[in-house]
Design a protein around this motif. Sequence first.
Motif, short mmCIF file in Angstrom:
data_model
loop_
_atom_site.label_atom_id
_atom_site.label_comp_id
_atom_site.label_asym_id
_atom_site.label_seq_id
_atom_site.Cartn_x
_atom_site.Cartn_y
_atom_site.Cartn_z
N ILE A 175 0.86 -1.19 0.00
CA ILE A 175 0.00 0.00 0.00
C ILE A 175 0.89 1.24 0.00
O ILE A 175 1.82 1.34 0.80
N LYS A 176 0.61 2.16 -0.92
CA LYS A 176 1.33 3.43 -0.88
C LYS A 176 0.36 4.53 -1.31
O LYS A 176 -0.74 4.26 -1.76
N GLY A 177 0.82 5.76 -1.18
CA GLY A 177 -0.03 6.87 -1.60
C GLY A 177 -0.91 7.39 -0.47
O GLY A 177 -0.79 6.97 0.67
N ASP A 178 -1.80 8.32 -0.83
CA ASP A 178 -2.58 9.04 0.17
C ASP A 178 -3.99 8.47 0.29
O ASP A 178 -4.46 7.77 -0.59
N ILE A 179 -4.63 8.85 1.39
CA ILE A 179 -6.07 8.58 1.48
C ILE A 179 -6.78 9.75 0.82
O ILE A 179 -6.46 10.92 1.08
N LEU A 180 -7.70 9.43 -0.09
CA LEU A 180 -8.43 10.47 -0.80
C LEU A 180 -9.91 10.29 -0.49
O LEU A 180 -10.43 9.18 -0.63
N ILE A 181 -10.54 11.34 -0.03
CA ILE A 181 -11.97 11.22 0.28
C ILE A 181 -12.74 11.56 -0.99
O ILE A 181 -12.80 12.73 -1.39
N GLY A 182 -13.31 10.53 -1.62
CA GLY A 182 -13.92 10.74 -2.93
C GLY A 182 -15.41 10.99 -2.91
O GLY A 182 -15.94 11.69 -3.76
N ASP A 183 -16.11 10.41 -1.96
CA ASP A 183 -17.56 10.61 -1.93
C ASP A 183 -18.06 10.63 -0.49
O ASP A 183 -17.29 10.50 0.46
N MET A 184 -19.36 10.79 -0.37
CA MET A 184 -19.99 10.94 0.95
C MET A 184 -19.74 9.73 1.85
O MET A 184 -19.49 9.87 3.05
N LEU A 185 -19.80 8.53 1.27
CA LEU A 185 -19.62 7.33 2.09
C LEU A 185 -18.20 7.24 2.62
O LEU A 185 -17.97 6.87 3.77
N GLU A 186 -17.23 7.59 1.76
CA GLU A 186 -15.84 7.57 2.22
C GLU A 186 -15.63 8.62 3.32
O GLU A 186 -14.93 8.38 4.29
N HIS A 187 -16.27 9.74 3.12
CA HIS A 187 -16.18 10.81 4.10
C HIS A 187 -16.71 10.32 5.45
O HIS A 187 -16.06 10.45 6.49
N ARG A 188 -17.89 9.72 5.42
CA ARG A 188 -18.50 9.28 6.69
C ARG A 188 -17.70 8.15 7.33
O ARG A 188 -17.55 8.09 8.55
N LEU A 189 -17.20 7.26 6.49
CA LEU A 189 -16.38 6.16 7.04
C LEU A 189 -15.13 6.72 7.73
O LEU A 189 -14.77 6.31 8.83
#
Length: 565
Positions: free
Chosen positions: A469-483
Amino acid sequence: MKLKSQINNAIKDAFDKAGIDHEPMSVSEATKPEFGDYQFNGAMALAKKLGKNPREIANDIIDHLELGKVVTKAEVAGPGFINLWLNPLWIASQCETAHSDERLGVGKHENPIKVVVDYSGPNMAKQMHVGHLRSTIIGDTLANLLTFLGDEVIRQNHIGDWGTQFGMLIAYLEETGTDGSVCLRDLEQFYKDAKKRFDEDENFANKAREYVVKIQSGDIHCLNLWQKFIDISLGHCEDVYSKLCVKLTRDDVKAESFYNEDLPQVIEDLVKQDLLKESDGAQCVFLEGEEIPVIVQKGDGGYLYATTDLAALRYRANVLGAKRISYVVDARQAGHFKQVFKVAKESGFVPKDVRLEHVAFGTMMDKSGRPFKTRDGGTVKLIDLLDEAVVKAKEAIKERENYSSKEIEEIAHIVGIGAVKYADLSINRESNYIFDWDKMLSFEGNTSLYMQYAYARIQSIFRRFDGKIKGDILIGDMLEHRLAVMLLRFEDVLRRAAEDAAPNQITTYLYELVTLFMRFYEQNPILKEGVDEATKMSRLQLADLTAKTIKQGLELLGIQVVDRL
Ligand code: ARG
């Protein structure tokens, strides 16, 4: 990380800038996604105090709120709520920090204290039964949790090893000779047989009475027999602890008899404090506002449960140095603890600043709402119940994967014991609780299996992904945001649960987390073709952090995870 305090700080800054002079008020988690991530509900109370319109106050706070790093958007809603949205970039970076930390970003108490957790406390004369299950499970969780948060926890198993019935039991142990230890395999039966002898044979009864006096006066032969009896009996309890994955050991045992020598001193000190009154020949403490006095010495000189608890309280506060003493005991003993706590404080046995609490729990009921019993009305032995849990778990999981026979034994143990523990821990501890095999061994709902299954499912993703695993966490949508926000709430939840001694706050959180994760995973595929590399890496990290949070949460509850389910 302490998520809530970050947001509270932002609000506090706005208070200062707006010139609102008021003690801190706290935000709460939003109850619906359309209300943002957090809500500030304090404007209404402030308005009343300041004689202003709540919406006006809310707007004033928002005007002075620094938007950017932590909070990106704030809106007034309804009568004067402030809905707050967190900055996705910020939560993403906080999740990365949590993911790279073995404590998942959970800090320790700034001022750790010594805490005594008194739990389990079985009585040695009898086999442990289901009534001791709740104390053992809840107490162990509280001890795990406080330890994880950095407190110095001293586990205390206040076993009942003293009292007149031991005269009868050791007289019978002696009578059965070397067979004693064999008979003792079934303590319940041993007790019944001894009682039968006691009731039927006058000579035996006299001998038993003699033995009571002898143990109390320190007769070596009797004490040896008594010790033998306690050792075997405690061994039974330890079988249960080990099956339950509970951390109590022999070092944690501070039996009732440990305090015997101090009991005359307890009475003497209460006399010195002028707290004792004689009533019907007994020595009593009368407390203000209480009808029933606390009896500390009977007319015949014998001491009581309360006397021992007073001795234990002062030992724990003064010798062990505890600043919080938590008694995980059946709610039916509420009156007892209320009284001994009061006496302990009034007599100065325990300093005023020591927190004494009765962590009470309700009764275990069967499906029809009656106290849990065997078919013929007897008490259910704990060890039998746990063995049954493992058998039932095997049934529930055997078709799911291609397990080897060794694997299935191991997994059935983890799943079965986990189910019993989780079912108990997931309800409000003060309620009575309905023991229901079908419900606790279901893959659906707020159960340990649901959590263990989610964990295993995430592990299966990682079995299919063979990379780094490499790279950043990207918040792409509402569900990812809430998680992501849910993941960051972990520390707040643990702190609150520790403060309230409420394991069900952890299970409720895990249930919300896993439910959210399942939805996220349905909508946001991870390894599917077409998912770009950056998104895949980000989602893998969110999934991994979720799995680690489930594992850590369950571990605090004393429940293990498995990789395949
Ligand atoms: N042995 C007691 C019982 O089974 C529980 C002991 C609880 N602890 C205490 N310090 N009183 O009821």
